[in-house]
Design an enzyme around this catalytic site. Structure first.
Site, short mmCIF file in Angstrom:
data_model
loop_
_atom_site.label_atom_id
_atom_site.label_comp_id
_atom_site.label_asym_id
_atom_site.label_seq_id
_atom_site.Cartn_x
_atom_site.Cartn_y
_atom_site.Cartn_z
N ILE A 1 0.88 -1.18 0.00
CA ILE A 1 0.00 0.00 0.00
C ILE A 1 0.91 1.23 0.00
O ILE A 1 1.78 1.34 0.88
CB ILE A 1 -0.89 0.02 1.29
CG1 ILE A 1 -1.84 -1.19 1.33
CG2 ILE A 1 -1.65 1.34 1.42
CD1 ILE A 1 -2.95 -1.21 0.30
N HIS A 2 0.79 2.10 -0.98
CA HIS A 2 1.63 3.30 -0.94
C HIS A 2 0.98 4.54 -1.54
O HIS A 2 1.50 5.64 -1.39
CB HIS A 2 2.96 3.05 -1.66
CG HIS A 2 2.85 3.10 -3.15
ND1 HIS A 2 2.39 2.04 -3.88
CD2 HIS A 2 3.11 4.08 -4.05
CE1 HIS A 2 2.38 2.36 -5.17
NE2 HIS A 2 2.80 3.60 -5.30
N ARG A 3 -0.17 4.40 -2.21
CA ARG A 3 -0.72 5.55 -2.93
C ARG A 3 -1.23 6.61 -1.96
O ARG A 3 -1.84 6.28 -0.93
CB ARG A 3 -1.88 5.12 -3.81
CG ARG A 3 -1.38 4.32 -4.95
CD ARG A 3 -2.14 4.56 -6.19
NE ARG A 3 -1.51 3.76 -7.19
CZ ARG A 3 -0.71 4.22 -8.15
NH1 ARG A 3 -0.50 5.52 -8.25
NH2 ARG A 3 -0.15 3.41 -8.98
N ARG B 1 6.79 5.60 2.07
CA ARG B 1 5.67 6.54 2.29
C ARG B 1 4.70 5.99 3.33
O ARG B 1 4.22 6.73 4.20
CB ARG B 1 4.91 6.79 0.98
CG ARG B 1 3.67 7.65 1.19
CD ARG B 1 2.76 7.58 -0.01
NE ARG B 1 3.12 8.46 -1.08
CZ ARG B 1 2.84 9.76 -1.12
NH1 ARG B 1 2.21 10.33 -0.13
NH2 ARG B 1 3.19 10.48 -2.15
#
Ligand code: UD1
Length: 349
Positions: free
Chosen positions: A200-202, A233
């Site tokens: 998960i990074h968005r 992030r």
């Protein structure tokens, strides 16, 4: 032919590997410019080492920052580099801030610009990647499209004449690395039985604390053990919002190098992600995917039943466990996209 590639973020290093090989095979000169958008060793250097990409000729060392500041610093630095090297083509990859900065720098000084992975659309104008790819496509002289959906999107925007359908270079590299992993498996610390591999990074999942907490709870609610490869992030946002990254049933590991990522996707019974690249890799490697987003640029994976979109994180658990469909469709090509892309550059030179 002298091609100057501009890369900066992890997925671009992966795409650079087959393009570099195809350019060398065609006898072209290739200059590699790294903006420095990704700079941690496990986000950058490890990909160059593992995929046998020569070190960048220039690294601007731009680092992290707000969209405007980061893009502007790249734009100024790239203009100087482009003027120094005067290539026949500037080649940009995907949809990152490095891509749009290079596109703007090239068109302003009238250098021919080619966009690899052109024509993808989420139609979600709140995504930074959507601005980046729309602006880059409209600035480019040559649009190298990975799929028929991308070709149609470009035609709908009046860009058909500049478009070539070459396929997706991520398929080229995924095939190669799959074979190399089978011959020489990397050492991996993964659960022995079934598990889900997650990333998960968005920004749309990480930047709002309530959304981020809900996504992490959604991962923990799945029946399978979850291995979460944590992008910096995600780690930074959890720390900022005071959220625990590890939860019962969720083990975190640092970002995986490419061979380990391919091996882990092959071993996993499920992928859960918001990454564009990983949705496709899961499809190509035969592992079902749940995508934690409201839309995807890789529509074919959903249409073929290999990928399910889940925007509400409480629904992740219910979406996990669908079997991989029995399909031999190859909507992203047969693993020879890099050669086709280089041929398109030669034809248009
Ligand atoms: C960028 C791309 C995204 C792509 C992703 C792949 C844009 C707008 N987004 O997102 O499309 O899917 O790369 O990973 O270009 N950080 C580090 N070390 C690094 C890199 C980043 O600590 O080597 C941290 C910093 O806190 C930074 C944050 O991650 O502020 C975000 O990095 P950034 O490059 O701005 O965007 P990504 O989220 O990686």
């Amino acid at each position: 032919m002298h091609v100057l590639s501009v890369v900066g973020a992890r997925p671009q290093f992966v795409k650079l590997a087959p393009i570099h090989e195809a350019l060398v095979a065609a006898g072209a000169r290739h200059t590699i410019v790294h903006t420095g958008q990704h700079y941690d060793s496990n986000m950058s250097e490890v990909f160059f080492d593992e995929l046998a990409i020569p070190a960048a000729d220039v690294n601007l060392g731009v680092g992290s920052g707000s969209h405007g500041a980061q893009t502007a610093t790249m734009l100024a630095g790239l203009e100087t580099v482009f003027l120094d090297h005067s290539p026949d083509w500037v080649l940009v990859y995907g949809d990152t801030n490095s891509t749009v900065a290079a596109a703007l720098a090239a068109v302003k000084i009238h250098l021919p610009l080619a966009h690899l992975e052109a024509g993808l659309r989420s139609f979600n104008r709140r995504m930074p990647e959507e601005h980046n790819r729309v602006l880059t496509d409209h600035a480019s002289d040559l649009l190298l499209a990975p799929s028929t959906v991308a070709v149609e999107n470009l035609a709908n925007e009046g860009l058909a004449a500049r478009t070539r359908h070459v396929g997706d270079v991520m398929v080229d590299i995924a095939h190669l690395v799959r074979d190399s992993v089978a011959a020489r498996p990397p050492e991996l610390d993964l659960p022995p039985g079934d598990f889900a591999l997650a990333t998960i990074h968005r920004a749309e999942n990480t930047d709002d604390p309530a959304r981020l907490a809900a996504v992490l709870d959604g991962l923990a609610a799945t029946d399978l053990p979850v291995v979460l490869a944590a992008h910096p992030r995600l780690v930074a946002k959890c720390a900022e919002h005071g959220l625990a990254l590890e939860r019962p049933g969720v083990t975190t590991v640092p970002p995986l190098p490419y061979r380990s990522m391919v091996a882990a996707v092959l071993r996993a019974s499920q992928v859960i992600t918001d990454s564009g690249g990983l949705q496709k890799e899961a499809f190509v490697l035969g592992t079902p995917c749940v995508t934690v987003r409201t839309e995807t640029e890789w529509l074919e994976t959903v249409q073929l039943g290999a990928n399910v979109l889940v925007s509400d994180p409480t629904q992740i658990a219910a979406a996990v466990g669908r079997p991989m469909p029995d399909t031999d469709a190859t909507p992203y090509g047969d693993g020879h996209a890099a050669t086709a892309a280089v041929q398109a550059l030669l034809d248009a030179s």
